[in-house]
Design an enzyme around this catalytic site. Structure first.
Site, PDB file in Angstrom:
ATOM      1  N   TYR A   4       0.822  -1.215   0.000  1.00  0.00           N
ATOM      2  CA  TYR A   4       0.000   0.000   0.000  1.00  0.00           C
ATOM      3  C   TYR A   4       0.849   1.256   0.000  1.00  0.00           C
ATOM      4  O   TYR A   4       0.343   2.343   0.214  1.00  0.00           O
ATOM      5  CB  TYR A   4      -0.926   0.018   1.216  1.00  0.00           C
ATOM      6  CG  TYR A   4      -2.008  -1.033   1.167  1.00  0.00           C
ATOM      7  CD1 TYR A   4      -1.681  -2.380   1.222  1.00  0.00           C
ATOM      8  CD2 TYR A   4      -3.342  -0.680   1.081  1.00  0.00           C
ATOM      9  CE1 TYR A   4      -2.662  -3.355   1.182  1.00  0.00           C
ATOM     10  CE2 TYR A   4      -4.327  -1.658   1.037  1.00  0.00           C
ATOM     11  CZ  TYR A   4      -3.979  -2.986   1.086  1.00  0.00           C
ATOM     12  OH  TYR A   4      -4.957  -3.945   1.051  1.00  0.00           O
ATOM     13  N   LYS A  39       4.860 -14.460   4.401  1.00  0.00           N
ATOM     14  CA  LYS A  39       5.076 -15.427   3.324  1.00  0.00           C
ATOM     15  C   LYS A  39       6.574 -15.360   2.998  1.00  0.00           C
ATOM     16  O   LYS A  39       6.979 -15.184   1.835  1.00  0.00           O
ATOM     17  CB  LYS A  39       4.200 -15.041   2.118  1.00  0.00           C
ATOM     18  CG  LYS A  39       4.199 -16.047   0.997  1.00  0.00           C
ATOM     19  CD  LYS A  39       3.331 -17.250   1.270  1.00  0.00           C
ATOM     20  CE  LYS A  39       3.466 -18.259   0.153  1.00  0.00           C
ATOM     21  NZ  LYS A  39       2.696 -19.486   0.383  1.00  0.00           N
ATOM     22  N   ASP A  62      -1.177 -18.021   3.653  1.00  0.00           N
ATOM     23  CA  ASP A  62      -2.132 -18.944   3.033  1.00  0.00           C
ATOM     24  C   ASP A  62      -2.548 -20.030   4.031  1.00  0.00           C
ATOM     25  O   ASP A  62      -3.734 -20.307   4.216  1.00  0.00           O
ATOM     26  CB  ASP A  62      -1.557 -19.563   1.750  1.00  0.00           C
ATOM     27  CG  ASP A  62      -0.134 -20.082   1.916  1.00  0.00           C
ATOM     28  OD1 ASP A  62       0.515 -19.744   2.927  1.00  0.00           O
ATOM     29  OD2 ASP A  62       0.335 -20.827   1.046  1.00  0.00           O
ATOM     30  N   ASP A 111      -5.009  -7.041   5.788  1.00  0.00           N
ATOM     31  CA  ASP A 111      -6.292  -6.672   5.193  1.00  0.00           C
ATOM     32  C   ASP A 111      -7.100  -7.947   4.902  1.00  0.00           C
ATOM     33  O   ASP A 111      -8.289  -8.047   5.217  1.00  0.00           O
ATOM     34  CB  ASP A 111      -6.012  -5.911   3.892  1.00  0.00           C
ATOM     35  CG  ASP A 111      -7.225  -5.177   3.362  1.00  0.00           C
ATOM     36  OD1 ASP A 111      -8.234  -5.084   4.077  1.00  0.00           O
ATOM     37  OD2 ASP A 111      -7.154  -4.686   2.218  1.00  0.00           O
TER      38      ASP A 111
HETATM   39 MG    MG Z   1     -10.544  -4.348   3.542  1.00  0.00          MG
END
Ligand code: MG
Ligand code: NAI
Length: 372
Positions: A141, A211, A244, A268
């Site tokens: 982001y 990850k 994951d 998120d």
């Molecule tokens: Mg969201």
């Protein structure tokens, strides 16, 4: 003068409905606060070309905290088309006000409690009580993105990165690059915030979500910094999980988890997963917390089809107000509000449509006020 100045940012769509409900409970609690209203959202983009006008940024600078409802946003081309005609073609680009607030005020912690309130018909399982701390300013982001990819960048990548080879013959418009930038400082402080939160709230375990086996540089750094922080908290168990795998395990056994901390994008994603386990959009709330300012909001958007109908569930926003009370140190009021909300959920007499009932937004607020 009031003790607190809370910027009141309803935004648009159902943001207006749910914030009216939240205000009813704050007023009933007699919080010693003033609530100056701030302009934010779609109508200001259309009229002024800025969904977060400078005057609202100034207002935020003078406030203790803010409550934010929701705003509509649209992709770049659709957004441009709704600008006032005089503003079109001037290179104005729509940017998400909430992402801007997070970056402008360095609101680096996104705190998202996901608690199954007993008796909520939407609970995936009773007893779930997870807390997510999502890094809120960096990672994918950070906004460092290229499309088309400039030739200088492609040539630098060609000379520096072997894995870039399969892409180097492409013309710039045939691919896009988004940079995932994680800093030592950013990683350190969010993991520290998670351990501090865990200690303060008597939690036992912090799971670092990553990850790092594939995204070696940026996630590797996040994990390394996280491990260093964890050594300072021997009383709290450190756990590490691939993003994951953790999505699968969270569903299979949510009780194995306690506090989770993650870089921005993974945070998120797991937030939505966990929110759905405790009732979905009508229950997901979050605090965007920095050193000087914090902005509290429901996780949902502006749901335009329900705007102004007073139909949606205000509990997410009411729980966001509860988080704000905690952050202000108004613990007694925060607890009263949470207990009243929990009691109304458990009783089940007043339920909005998402919970299978027909109560309206302000009915829910009134029921909670009655239990305060
Ligand atoms: Mg969201
Ligand atoms: P949304 O969260 O606004 O709504 C999706 C659906 O979820 C709604 O149609 C409704 O059925 C349900 N829902 C949402 N809030 C609810 C509540 N409090 N109670 C009961 N049901 C509820 O997401 P959508 O439709 O993807 O986005 C609509 C607009 O909101 C878009 O312009 C989007 O960009 C924006 N948005 C804004 C956010 C923010 O302001 N923080 C976050 C997410 C989306």
């Amino acid at each position: 003068m009031s003790k607190y100045t809370i910027a009141w940012l309803p935004g648009d769509g159902i943001g207006q409905d749910v914030m009216e409900a939240a205000r009813m409970v704050l007023d009933a609690l007699r919080l010693d606060a003033s609530y100056p209203q701030g302009d934010i959202g779609w109508e200001f983009w259309c009229a002024e070309g800025d969904a977060l006008p400078e005057r609202t940024v100034d207002l935020l600078k003078s406030c203790t905290a803010a409550m934010f409802g929701a705003i509509t946003s649209k992709p770049v081309v659709a957004a441009e088309a709704e600008l006032r005609p005089e503003l079109r073609g001037k290179g104005l680009v729509y940017r998400s006000p909430i992402v801007r607030m997070r970056q402008l005020f360095d609101l680096y912690t996104c705190l998202r409690p996901c608690k199954a309130y007993p008796g909520n018909p939407l609970n995936f399982k009773e007893g779930i009580d997870l807390v997510i701390l999502r890094e809120n300013t960096e990672d994918l982001y950070s906004g460092v993105e290229f499309h088309p990819v400039p030739a200088e960048l492609a040539s630098t990548l060609s000379s520096l990165s072997k894995p870039f080879r399969p892409f180097q013959g492409l013309s710039g418009d045939q691919y896009a690059v988004s940079c995932k930038i994680n800093t030592k400082r950013g990683s350190e402080r969010i993991v520290r915030a998670a351990f501090e939160w865990a200690r303060k709230n008597k939690r036992k375990k912090v799971t670092i979500v990553h990850k790092a086996n594939v995204v070696r540089a940026s996630d590797g750094l996040f994990l390394e910094e996280g491990r260093k922080v964890a050594r300072e908290y021997p009383d709290i168990q450190l756990d590490e999980a691939n993003v994951d795998a953790v999505c699968m395990w969270l569903l299979k056994n949510p009780f194995n988890y306690d506090v989770l901390v993650a870089p921005n994008l993974y945070g998120d994603i797991i937030s939505d997963l966990c929110a759905q386990m405790v009732g979905g959009l009508g229950f997901g709330c979050s605090g965007n917390i920095g050193e000087k300012l914090a902005v509290f909001e429901p996780s949902h958007g502006s749901a335009p089809k329900y705007a102004g109908q007073y139909k949606v569930n205000p509990i997410a926003t009411i729980l966001a107000a509860k988080m704000m009370l905690d952050w202000l140190g108004e613990t007694e009021k925060a607890n009263r509000l949470e207990n009243a909300t929990g009691a109304v959920i458990k009783e089940g007499a007043v339920r909005t449509y998402d919970m299978g009932g027909s109560a309206r937004t302000l009915d829910m607020a009134r029921a909670i006020v009655a239990r305060l």
